[in-house]
Structures are given as structure tokens and as C-alpha cells.
Design a protein around this motif. Sequence first.
Motif, mmCIF file in Angstrom:
data_model
loop_
_atom_site.group_PDB
_atom_site.id
_atom_site.type_symbol
_atom_site.label_atom_id
_atom_site.label_comp_id
_atom_site.label_asym_id
_atom_site.label_seq_id
_atom_site.Cartn_x
_atom_site.Cartn_y
_atom_site.Cartn_z
ATOM 1 N N ILE A 159 0.714 -1.310 -0.034
ATOM 2 C CA ILE A 159 -0.109 0.119 -0.002
ATOM 3 C C ILE A 159 0.926 1.331 0.062
ATOM 4 O O ILE A 159 0.591 2.301 -0.746
ATOM 5 N N ALA A 160 1.965 1.350 0.982
ATOM 6 C CA ALA A 160 3.008 2.465 0.788
ATOM 7 C C ALA A 160 3.402 2.545 -0.444
ATOM 8 O O ALA A 160 3.780 3.759 -0.835
ATOM 9 N N LEU A 161 4.041 1.576 -1.296
ATOM 10 C CA LEU A 161 4.507 1.406 -2.425
ATOM 11 C C LEU A 161 3.542 2.211 -3.571
ATOM 12 O O LEU A 161 3.820 2.912 -4.237
ATOM 13 N N SER A 162 2.154 1.639 -3.278
ATOM 14 C CA SER A 162 1.199 2.495 -4.338
ATOM 15 C C SER A 162 1.054 3.890 -4.281
ATOM 16 O O SER A 162 1.031 4.597 -5.104
ATOM 17 N N ARG A 163 1.225 4.464 -3.059
ATOM 18 C CA ARG A 163 1.319 5.884 -2.848
ATOM 19 C C ARG A 163 2.291 6.426 -3.437
ATOM 20 O O ARG A 163 2.143 7.694 -3.883
ATOM 21 N N VAL A 164 3.704 5.936 -3.309
ATOM 22 C CA VAL A 164 4.925 6.526 -4.112
ATOM 23 C C VAL A 164 4.518 6.436 -5.564
ATOM 24 O O VAL A 164 4.766 7.502 -6.238
ATOM 25 N N ARG A 277 11.595 1.585 -0.341
ATOM 26 C CA ARG A 277 12.467 2.300 -1.147
ATOM 27 C C ARG A 277 13.102 1.528 -2.282
ATOM 28 O O ARG A 277 13.467 1.808 -3.424
ATOM 29 N N ARG A 278 13.690 0.349 -1.853
ATOM 30 C CA ARG A 278 14.491 -0.846 -2.599
ATOM 31 C C ARG A 278 13.478 -1.230 -3.733
ATOM 32 O O ARG A 278 14.048 -1.385 -4.936
ATOM 33 N N VAL A 279 12.209 -1.516 -3.488
ATOM 34 C CA VAL A 279 11.450 -2.031 -4.510
ATOM 35 C C VAL A 279 11.001 -0.938 -5.455
ATOM 36 O O VAL A 279 11.220 -1.204 -6.765
ATOM 37 N N MET A 280 10.984 0.578 -4.986
ATOM 38 C CA MET A 280 10.753 1.504 -5.923
ATOM 39 C C MET A 280 11.890 1.684 -6.784
ATOM 40 O O MET A 280 11.779 1.841 -7.958
ATOM 41 N N SER A 281 12.976 1.487 -6.238
ATOM 42 C CA SER A 281 14.394 1.689 -6.834
ATOM 43 C C SER A 281 14.438 0.609 -8.193
ATOM 44 O O SER A 281 14.763 1.180 -9.425
ATOM 45 N N ALA A 282 14.059 -0.435 -7.771
ATOM 46 C CA ALA A 282 14.146 -1.562 -8.913
ATOM 47 C C ALA A 282 13.198 -1.502 -9.992
ATOM 48 O O ALA A 282 13.398 -1.584 -11.072
ATOM 49 N N PHE A 283 11.939 -0.839 -9.486
ATOM 50 C CA PHE A 283 11.091 -0.348 -10.553
ATOM 51 C C PHE A 283 11.474 0.516 -11.584
ATOM 52 O O PHE A 283 11.130 0.643 -12.630
ATOM 53 N N HIS A 284 12.159 1.639 -10.945
ATOM 54 C CA HIS A 284 12.593 2.842 -11.614
ATOM 55 C C HIS A 284 13.392 2.223 -12.958
ATOM 56 O O HIS A 284 13.416 2.692 -13.783
#
Length: 319
Positions: A159-164, A277-284
Motif C-alpha cells: 500500500i505504501a508502494l502504491s502511494r509512491v 525504497r528498494r522495490v521502488m528503485s528496482a521498478f525505476h
Amino acid sequence: MKLRTDSSIAVVLPSPIGDSLIGLVLVDNLIRNGYRPVVFGWVAEQLADWFPHVTVGQRAAWQGAFDTVLELRPTDYASTLSRSGKTICLATLPEYGGSKHMVDRIVDIATNVLGLADVTRSNGLVVPSDVMRGRFANRVVIHPTGSHPEKMWSRKKFIALSRVLVRRQLQPSFLVAPSELDVRGEIAKEGCEVHALPKLSEVAAWIAESSWFIGNDSGLGHLASCIGVPTLSLFMRQGLARSWRPGWGPGAVVLAPSFLPFGGLRERLWQRLLTVRRVMSAFHKLHGKHARATHHFAAAETNSATRIGMLPGAQSRRF
């Protein structure tokens, strides 16, 4: 073990979605080499329109009908389809073990055990013409559940990832199973978009019309991958990722940091150690490679529509 092209062959798929999609690699290779197997399993039934060259059978109508019955893993009914009552279980073969990716293990079996000459890693999935691939350019499918709780990242972190993602001008869209009402309610309560689609074909269409997929180590990641949607998969350990990561379209794997000395401890703590943050970095990073990967996959998909082994004018057949 050379199969006769005039013999009757059944392929019985296991119940998990990912395993079935991997098993369909064997089916596709049999068809490419002149065989006409009948395929059994709920995944093949619900995705029949996505595998137009595959003949899908209902087991009650095919009792004792086949010379050869192939099953990836033991099932409770495969033997009833065989004239002899015997089956060939791929999981018992040496080629099924080891550390290779599961798709490559099936390729090895097709080549070295069954003696097929024209072998590919494809499972033959074709997106139906009424499904508009990538229709929603900003939609990111999030699959926060799975069949094994120990492989599931924290729901709160999803859920926090979805907000990012929303802050990055993307549209996160959660997918859960209809039976997961408690999960659906919890996610909806946080103001997130969440869907529980009843049929696997509807899930496939939703994923295909999206542009990204993020999820746990689960079957829907494999489905997104063979559709060609860029897929980010969260894994608890490197060994699992090496063998079971989605292995068709563009994708990446993200793991927790490996600074802990013991593998067992890393497995118990990976959900805590893997940060948003780590998941979002991989997605980026995956996002940055998207344009080139999409072009490559689209070209491969165009070629697959006319490949050897596709029946001319084939349509889904259910018997």
C-alpha cells in the motif's frame, strides 16, 4: 523416448498458474513438432482463447483414451486418462531437477528426453484481438498475495508502494482473488483501487491492458511475463528467483539486502528487510528499460504468430 506422431497424447497440467504456464511450454513444443496433444487443467480451460492452437479436454470425456499421458507432477486423475493406467511424470526425470530455470528444464526434457527437433522457450500464448495491449499507459498492476504466506511481502508495504507510484503520476491497481475478501476490504479501506476478477481470462485481459506489473513470487507474475507486460517480482531468496522468476517478457527481480550471514535468517526476515525504497528503485530501473524491451518483445510476438507449429487459422477447441 521418441513419441510417435500418430499416437494419442495427453498433457496434464498442475493446478498452480505459474506451473501450468511453464507446462504449456512442453505443449507448444509438441505442437511445433507435429504432435496434437490434448491438454487438461483449469488454467488451460480458462485461458483457452489465449492459447488458440491448444486442444483443451474435459477429463470425464477422455477416460482411458490416450497412448501416452505426460504430467509435470503427480495428479489424482492423470492415470485414468491412460489406456495402460501409467503416466510419464516429468518431475521424476533428472532433467527436471537441478538449478536451471524451470522453463529451461522443460526445454531440456523436450530436446533430450522426447527428442523434439524444433524447440523453443515459448508457451504459445497469444493475446486475443479484442484485448488492447498497453491500453492504460500509466496503470501498474499490483498483486499483493500468493499461495504461500512466507513468500508474500507486507501488505502495508504494498500500500505504501502504491502511494509512491501515485506521486510519480502512475495508477496502481491491486488485483486479488475473489476469495480474498479480507485483503480486498483492507486495501479498499486505504483508498486504493482493488479488483477481484472471477475468471483467469479476465485477469489476463486486465494485466494485458496495463503497462506494468509488480507482485510476489506467484502465478500472476508468470502470466504478466508471458503476455509481455514488464514484470517486477519480489522474491524471498536468490535460489528461488534463479529457478522460478518469470521468464518470458521484460522483467526484473528484487530481493532483500544480503548482509545477513545465514540464509535461514534472511528467509525469516526478508519481508522486514525489503524496503519500499528498494522495490521502488528496482521498478525505476525496469521503467527506464521499458521502451527498448517493449519493442523487442513486440517483434518477437509478431514472429510467433506465424511460427512453425501454429495451426493455420487455429481456434480454441474444447472437448
